[in-house]
Design an enzyme around this catalytic site. Structure first.
Site, PDB file in Angstrom:
ATOM      1  N   LYS A  82      -2.765  -7.370  -0.520  1.00  0.00           N
ATOM      2  CA  LYS A  82      -2.896  -6.071   0.020  1.00  0.00           C
ATOM      3  C   LYS A  82      -3.178  -4.864  -1.190  1.00  0.00           C
ATOM      4  O   LYS A  82      -2.057  -4.883  -1.921  1.00  0.00           O
ATOM      5  CB  LYS A  82      -2.166  -5.577   1.128  1.00  0.00           C
ATOM      6  CG  LYS A  82      -1.921  -4.461   1.868  1.00  0.00           C
ATOM      7  CD  LYS A  82      -0.677  -4.197   2.835  1.00  0.00           C
ATOM      8  CE  LYS A  82      -0.860  -3.158   3.823  1.00  0.00           C
ATOM      9  NZ  LYS A  82       0.311  -3.094   4.719  1.00  0.00           N
ATOM     10  N   SER A 157      -1.168  -2.608   9.466  1.00  0.00           N
ATOM     11  CA  SER A 157      -1.957  -1.878   8.311  1.00  0.00           C
ATOM     12  C   SER A 157      -2.486  -2.940   7.422  1.00  0.00           C
ATOM     13  O   SER A 157      -3.359  -2.697   6.649  1.00  0.00           O
ATOM     14  CB  SER A 157      -1.228  -0.928   7.536  1.00  0.00           C
ATOM     15  OG  SER A 157       0.081  -1.480   7.007  1.00  0.00           O
ATOM     16  N   SER A 181       2.891  -4.133  10.623  1.00  0.00           N
ATOM     17  CA  SER A 181       1.709  -4.120   9.678  1.00  0.00           C
ATOM     18  C   SER A 181       1.308  -5.622   9.390  1.00  0.00           C
ATOM     19  O   SER A 181       0.262  -5.708   8.711  1.00  0.00           O
ATOM     20  CB  SER A 181       1.864  -3.013   8.783  1.00  0.00           C
ATOM     21  OG  SER A 181       1.759  -1.844   9.156  1.00  0.00           O
TER      22      SER A 181
END
Length: 476
Positions: A82, A157, A181
Site C-alpha cells: 500500500k 482504503s 480499510s
C-alpha cells in the site's frame, strides 16, 4: 513459465523449492498480467520494475544454491504494498495533490519486513486521499475499479491492494485499517484480509499510537495471510509500543474442535441487504458442515453509538493531521476528504474526547458479553453490496435493504472492531451478490487470540474452496 497468477503464495514457494518455476518467470507473468488488466482496474500507483527484477534474480540464485544464503520465508513471492506505507527515497503522496514533492525518508516496518523475508515488492497500490474513505479514487491517481464489476469500486482504503489480488497482479499485498480499510476491500474483492489486534504489527509514528490503527496482510488464502502475518508482526525500532513476539500462527489451520461460534447476521439497527444475509447464513452453514457449533445471537450495538464514537475519535486525531485547528481545509482536498473532516469535527465538538470514550466503553462492553459465552463471532463485513466507482458519497448516503443511511459507512460493520481494537478479525469471502460483487464475513476472536479466528476461517475455506475453483475469477 507460471501459467496462473491466481495461485497460492505458499504453493508458489513449494514450486520454487521443487525447481518447477523460477522467481523471474513468475515476476514476468505477474507483470504481463498487469499490462493486460491495469488499464481497466487502476490498482497500481507505480511499478518497481528495476528493484523487483533484482530481487527476483537474487531469489532465483538462492533457490539454485548459487550464493546469497538459503531461501527466506517469502523468497521470490510478488507482493504489492500500500502506498500509504512509505519506502525511503520514493514519492509518498497518500493520494493527495497537497503532498506534491513529498519523498519518504523511512521505510515502513511492514515493507521492510516483506523485503527482508525475500518478498519481491513489485508495485505500490492505490488509496483514497489520506486513506480516509471506504472507496478508492483520487484526483491524483484516478478511479480504482473492482475487477468483479468495474461499475463498482474495490472498497477502501486499501482498495488497490484488494483489486490487485482479485485481478491476479500480486500474490500477496499489504494494507492498513483505521475503520475497515483492510476488511472492506477484502470483502468487496473476494479476498482474505487480517486486521491484527492493536500493537501486534508495528506502525510508524504518530499513528502507531492511535489504537484504531492497524497494519496487516492481505491475500487469497487464509494460510497465505497467516504466513505473511507471522513475518510482519513483532517489535520494531520505529514503534516502541509494538507488542512482544507472540506464538506464531500455526502452519496447520482449521482445528475447530469444541469451539462455540456466535452468528450475528446483523447488529442492533444495522440493515443488511438480502444477498448479504443469504451469503452470511451460507457461510454459517459451511462452518456447521466443518463440524463447528454455530448459534445465532443478537448484539444490541447501534449505528448511532458506533458513528458517534468513531467520528469523535477521527475528529480528535485525523482532522488535525490534515488541517490544523483554526485553519480552513486546503482547496485541493478531495470532496470526500472535506466532507469527512466536517463530519468528524462536528462529532468531536458535540461528543468530546471523554464522551467518545464513554461510547467506546459501551460498545466494548456489549462485545465483551458475546465473548463471555463464545470463542468466535462471525458477522458481515458490510451490509450493502458495494459502493459505486468514482462516487464521492458527499451529497447522499446508501440505501441498504430499503433503509436510507445518510453516511455510506453506516452500512459497514468494520468500525466496531476498530473501537474494539484488541480483537483480531479475519475477513473471508462469503459469496457474491447479484451485481457480481463479492460479500465478506468478519471472523472475530477474543482480545489478542489471533489463532482461533484463523482456524475458523480456514475451516470454512475448506468447505467453500473459493480461489481453488477456477470459476471463482473475475471476468476481466
Amino acid at each position: 513459465m507460471a501459467d496462473d497468477t491466481y495461485g497460492s503464495a505458499l504453493d508458489l514457494i513449494a514450486r520454487y523449492r521443487a525447481r518447477e518455476v523460477s522467481p523471474v518467470e513468475v515476476l514476468q507473468a505477474v507483470q504481463q498480467r498487469a499490462e493486460q488488466v491495469e488499464p481497466a482496474i487502476n490498482a497500481f500507483v507505480d511499478t518497481l520494475d528495476e528493484s523487483a527484477l533484482a530481487a527476483a534474480r537474487e531469489a532465483e540464485a538462492r533457490y539454485a544454491g548459487r550464493g546469497g544464503g538459503d531461501p527466506r520465508p517469502l523468497e521470490g513471492v510478488p507482493v504489492a504494498t500500500k502506498e500509504e506505507q512509505p519506502i525511503a527515497g520514493l514519492s509518498w503522496r497518500m493520494g493527495s495533490l497537497v503532498t506534491e514533492g513529498m519523498v519518504a525518508d523511512e521505510t515502513h516496518p511492514v515493507v521492510e519486513r516483506v523485503r527482508a523475508a525475500g518478498g519481491v515488492v513489485h508495485a505500490r497500490t492505490t488509496t483514497p486521499e489520506f486513506s480516509c474513505a471506504g472507496f478508492t479514487h483520487t484526483e491524483l491517481w484516478g478511479v480504482t475499479r473492482n475487477p468483479w464489476n468495474p461499475d463498482y469500486g474495490p472498497g477502501g482504503s486499501s482498495g488497490g491492494s484488494g483489486a490487485a489480488l482479485a485481478a491476479g497482479t500480486a500474490y500477496l499485498a499489504t494494507g492498513s485499517d483505521i475503520g475497515g480499510s483492510i476488511r472492506l476491500p477484502s470483502s468487496l474483492c473476494g479476498v482474505v484480509g487480517f486486521k491484527p489486534p492493536y500493537g501486534r504489527v508495528p506502525g510508524m509514528p504518530p499513528f502507531n499510537l492511535d489504537v484504531y490503527c492497524h497494519d496487516g496482510p492481505m491475500g487469497r488464502s487464509v494460510a497465505d495471510v497467516a504466513h505473511l502475518q507471522n513475518l510482519i508482526a513483532g517489535p520494531h525500532r520505529l514503534d516502541p509500543i509494538a507488542l512482544p513476539p507472540a506464538a506464531p500462527l500455526p502452519d496447520s489451520l482449521g482445528d475447530v474442535a469444541s469451539l462455540e461460534v456466535a452468528l450475528a447476521v446483523t447488529f442492533g439497527d444495522y440493515p443488511v441487504d438480502p444477498d448479504v444475509e443469504q451469503n452470511t447464513r451460507a457461510f454459517a452453514d459451511a462452518l456447521r458442515e466443518a463440524g463447528v457449533k454455530v448459534s445465532e445471537i443478537d448484539v444490541p450495538i447501534t449505528r448511532d453509538l458506533v458513528q458517534e464514537a468513531a467520528l469523535a475519535h477521527f475528529g480528535a486525531i485525523f482532522g488535525p493531521s490534515v488541517t490544523p485547528p483554526g485553519e480552513e481545509p486546503d482547496p485541493r482536498l478531495m470532496p470526500y476528504t472535506k466532507h469527512f473532516l466536517d463530519l468528524s469535527r462536528e462529532a468531536f465538538d458535540t461528543v468530546g474526547f471523554y464522551g467518545g470514550l464513554e461510547r467506546e466503553a459501551k460498545v466494548q462492553g456489549m462485545l465483551g458479553e458475546v465473548f463471555a459465552s463464545y470463542d468466535v463471532l462471525i458477522c458481515p463485513t458490510l451490509g450493502s453490496v458495494g459502493f459505486l466507482a468514482g462516487d464521492n458519497y458527499v451529497d447522499h448516503g446508501v440505501t441498504v435493504d430499503g433503509v436510507d443511511l445518510p453516511m455510506y459507512l453506516e452500512g459497514a460493520f468494520t468500525p466496531i472492531f476498530n473501537i474494539c481494537s484488541r480483537h483480531p478479525v479475519v475477513n473471508v469471502p462469503s459469496g457474491r451478490a447479484s451485481n457480481g460483487v463479492p460479500t465478506g464475513i468478519q471472523v472475530v476472536g477474543r482480545a489478542y487470540d489471533d489463532a482461533t479466528p484463523f482456524h475458523v476461517a480456514a475451516a470454512a475455506e475448506r468447505v467453500l474452496d473459493w480461489w481453488n475453483d477456477p470459476a471463482w475469477r473475475p471476468a476481466l
